[in-house]
Design a protein around this motif. Structure first.
Motif, PDB file in Angstrom:
ATOM      1  N   ARG A   6       0.834  -1.207   0.000  1.00 54.39           N
ATOM      2  CA  ARG A   6       0.000   0.000   0.000  1.00 54.39           C
ATOM      3  C   ARG A   6       0.872   1.263   0.000  1.00 54.39           C
ATOM      4  O   ARG A   6       0.581   2.232  -0.707  1.00 54.39           O
ATOM      5  CB  ARG A   6      -0.899   0.012   1.237  1.00 54.39           C
ATOM      6  CG  ARG A   6      -2.004  -1.029   1.243  1.00 54.39           C
ATOM      7  CD  ARG A   6      -3.030  -0.655   2.305  1.00 54.39           C
ATOM      8  NE  ARG A   6      -3.920  -1.748   2.647  1.00 54.39           N
ATOM      9  CZ  ARG A   6      -3.775  -2.524   3.714  1.00 54.39           C
ATOM     10  NH1 ARG A   6      -2.769  -2.330   4.554  1.00 54.39           N
ATOM     11  NH2 ARG A   6      -4.639  -3.491   3.962  1.00 54.39           N
ATOM     12  N   GLU A   7       1.931   1.235   0.804  1.00 57.19           N
ATOM     13  CA  GLU A   7       2.805   2.394   0.907  1.00 57.19           C
ATOM     14  C   GLU A   7       3.594   2.637  -0.372  1.00 57.19           C
ATOM     15  O   GLU A   7       4.018   3.763  -0.642  1.00 57.19           O
ATOM     16  CB  GLU A   7       3.769   2.216   2.085  1.00 57.19           C
ATOM     17  CG  GLU A   7       3.074   2.221   3.444  1.00 57.19           C
ATOM     18  CD  GLU A   7       4.037   1.919   4.579  1.00 57.19           C
ATOM     19  OE1 GLU A   7       5.251   1.819   4.301  1.00 57.19           O
ATOM     20  OE2 GLU A   7       3.576   1.768   5.723  1.00 57.19           O
ATOM     21  N   ALA A   8       3.810   1.573  -1.158  1.00 54.36           N
ATOM     22  CA  ALA A   8       4.651   1.685  -2.359  1.00 54.36           C
ATOM     23  C   ALA A   8       3.821   1.620  -3.640  1.00 54.36           C
ATOM     24  O   ALA A   8       4.311   1.206  -4.679  1.00 54.36           O
ATOM     25  CB  ALA A   8       5.682   0.565  -2.354  1.00 54.36           C
ATOM     26  N   ARG A   9       2.573   2.057  -3.597  1.00 52.14           N
ATOM     27  CA  ARG A   9       1.669   1.845  -4.723  1.00 52.14           C
ATOM     28  C   ARG A   9       2.134   2.509  -6.009  1.00 52.14           C
ATOM     29  O   ARG A   9       1.697   2.123  -7.100  1.00 52.14           O
ATOM     30  CB  ARG A   9       0.250   2.293  -4.380  1.00 52.14           C
ATOM     31  CG  ARG A   9       0.110   3.741  -3.977  1.00 52.14           C
ATOM     32  CD  ARG A   9      -1.328   4.023  -3.542  1.00 52.14           C
ATOM     33  NE  ARG A   9      -2.283   3.693  -4.582  1.00 52.14           N
ATOM     34  CZ  ARG A   9      -3.433   3.056  -4.374  1.00 52.14           C
ATOM     35  NH1 ARG A   9      -3.756   2.662  -3.159  1.00 52.14           N
ATOM     36  NH2 ARG A   9      -4.253   2.819  -5.357  1.00 52.14           N
ATOM     37  N   ASP A  10       3.023   3.497  -5.929  1.00 50.13           N
ATOM     38  CA  ASP A  10       3.529   4.143  -7.151  1.00 50.13           C
ATOM     39  C   ASP A  10       4.984   3.783  -7.445  1.00 50.13           C
ATOM     40  O   ASP A  10       5.578   4.311  -8.375  1.00 50.13           O
ATOM     41  CB  ASP A  10       3.404   5.674  -7.027  1.00 50.13           C
ATOM     42  CG  ASP A  10       1.951   6.111  -6.910  1.00 50.13           C
ATOM     43  OD1 ASP A  10       1.118   5.549  -7.667  1.00 50.13           O
ATOM     44  OD2 ASP A  10       1.650   6.978  -6.076  1.00 50.13           O
ATOM     45  N   ASP A  11       5.541   2.901  -6.640  1.00 52.58           N
ATOM     46  CA  ASP A  11       6.934   2.474  -6.825  1.00 52.58           C
ATOM     47  C   ASP A  11       6.918   1.023  -7.295  1.00 52.58           C
ATOM     48  O   ASP A  11       6.751   0.103  -6.503  1.00 52.58           O
ATOM     49  CB  ASP A  11       7.684   2.606  -5.490  1.00 52.58           C
ATOM     50  CG  ASP A  11       9.164   2.279  -5.613  1.00 52.58           C
ATOM     51  OD1 ASP A  11       9.534   1.478  -6.496  1.00 52.58           O
ATOM     52  OD2 ASP A  11       9.953   2.808  -4.799  1.00 52.58           O
ATOM     53  N   VAL A  12       7.089   0.824  -8.600  1.00 48.23           N
ATOM     54  CA  VAL A  12       6.928  -0.504  -9.173  1.00 48.23           C
ATOM     55  C   VAL A  12       7.932  -1.502  -8.593  1.00 48.23           C
ATOM     56  O   VAL A  12       7.593  -2.659  -8.329  1.00 48.23           O
ATOM     57  CB  VAL A  12       7.041  -0.460 -10.708  1.00 48.23           C
ATOM     58  CG1 VAL A  12       6.969  -1.858 -11.303  1.00 48.23           C
ATOM     59  CG2 VAL A  12       5.931   0.402 -11.283  1.00 48.23           C
ATOM     60  N   ALA A  13       9.157  -1.071  -8.374  1.00 42.71           N
ATOM     61  CA  ALA A  13      10.172  -1.982  -7.849  1.00 42.71           C
ATOM     62  C   ALA A  13       9.782  -2.497  -6.462  1.00 42.71           C
ATOM     63  O   ALA A  13       9.880  -3.698  -6.166  1.00 42.71           O
ATOM     64  CB  ALA A  13      11.529  -1.297  -7.794  1.00 42.71           C
ATOM     65  N   GLN A  14       9.306  -1.594  -5.604  1.00 41.49           N
ATOM     66  CA  GLN A  14       8.907  -1.990  -4.260  1.00 41.49           C
ATOM     67  C   GLN A  14       7.607  -2.791  -4.280  1.00 41.49           C
ATOM     68  O   GLN A  14       7.447  -3.766  -3.537  1.00 41.49           O
ATOM     69  CB  GLN A  14       8.748  -0.747  -3.374  1.00 41.49           C
ATOM     70  CG  GLN A  14      10.061  -0.092  -2.982  1.00 41.49           C
ATOM     71  CD  GLN A  14      10.952  -1.047  -2.207  1.00 41.49           C
ATOM     72  OE1 GLN A  14      10.525  -1.680  -1.242  1.00 41.49           O
ATOM     73  NE2 GLN A  14      12.199  -1.167  -2.634  1.00 41.49           N
ATOM     74  N   LEU A  15       6.675  -2.387  -5.140  1.00 44.01           N
ATOM     75  CA  LEU A  15       5.441  -3.159  -5.292  1.00 44.01           C
ATOM     76  C   LEU A  15       5.765  -4.600  -5.667  1.00 44.01           C
ATOM     77  O   LEU A  15       5.212  -5.556  -5.110  1.00 44.01           O
ATOM     78  CB  LEU A  15       4.563  -2.537  -6.382  1.00 44.01           C
ATOM     79  CG  LEU A  15       3.581  -1.464  -5.961  1.00 44.01           C
ATOM     80  CD1 LEU A  15       2.942  -0.829  -7.193  1.00 44.01           C
ATOM     81  CD2 LEU A  15       2.507  -2.025  -5.036  1.00 44.01           C
TER      82      LEU A  15
END
Length: 240
Positions: free
Chosen positions: A130-139
């Motif tokens: 949820r916190e990384a919803r715009d960070d593809v690598a972290q998602l």
């Protein structure tokens, strides 16, 4: 069957019958060849092939040993094979189909076995997604960890290794890149939340249904994208 294949099968039979249990050392090459009625060259080729397959481990200066024969070791080459299939649209769809067949059942099994600590681990990765919803690598990283935590709760190492292998790290990253670009990441995150909520109730049928919906939606997205003729998104995340 070639002579080398027959030699490989003879050594496998020694392992299967327990004559060479996990961790045991093979006889020296001349003795092994004599024991199996093979030429030294055939025995050497068979050992090389089984070492590549991770059934045997050649230790320089020490000898050749039977490995632990753990599924995670013997099946680890599956993930590499999946990575090589990235450009084959038919193979990618086949892999998603296999995932659809296996993962919902694995999730249902996890619901009956998951501990409070394991459930907390699943939630930790869900929160991170949820916190990384715009960070593809972290998602991508936490998505993989989320599903690993779920399947790990089954206690079935073979199932875990198979599902991790067919998921494909690069494929998963490329799908997440596409979902973010299509603004469908929020829906996919909600599907992960539904899986977690079902697991939290220890409801096997609900967990299976939630996982089936998630995998099916991902599969449909992939099929639609492949039918469009456009290549799957790359981006930096695919390299992580």
């Amino acid at each position: 069957m070639s002579l080398t294949d027959k030699a490989i099968e003879q050594i496998r039979e020694l392992i299967r019958t327990g004559a060479l249990p996990p961790g045991s050392k093979l006889p020296p090459e001349p003795d092994l060849a004599a024991q199996l009625g093979l030429s030294r060259n055939l025995a050497r080729e068979a050992v090389k092939a089984l070492a590549v397959a991770r059934v045997l481990e050649v230790r320089r200066g020490d000898g050749t040993y039977v490995t632990s024969l753990q599924p995670s070791l013997l099946l680890e080459g599956l993930g590499g094979a999946v990575e090589l299939l990235q450009g084959d649209s038919v193979a990618l769809q086949d892999l998603m189909e296999v995932r659809r067949l296996l993962e919902p059942m694995a999730t249902a099994l996890a619901a009956t076995r998951i501990s409070d600590a394991q459930l907390a681990d699943v939630k930790r990765h869900l929160d991170a997604m949820r916190e990384a919803r715009d960070d593809v690598a972290q998602l991508n990283a936490h998505d993989a960890a989320f599903h690993r935590a779920v399947v790990s709760a089954t206690g079935n190492e073979t199932l875990l290794t198979l599902l991790e292998g067919i998921s494909g790290r690069t494929l998963r990253a490329r799908i997440w890149r596409g979902l973010v670009d299509d603004k469908a990441a929020g829906r996919t995150l909600a599907e992960h939340e539904a899986i977690f909520n079902a697991l939290a109730t220890r409801d096997a049928a609900l967990s299976q249904a939630a996982a089936l919906l998630h995998v099916s939606n991902t599969e449909q997205w992939l099929r639609k994208h492949l039918r469009s003729g456009e290549p799957l998104p790359l981006g930096a995340a695919a390299q992580n």
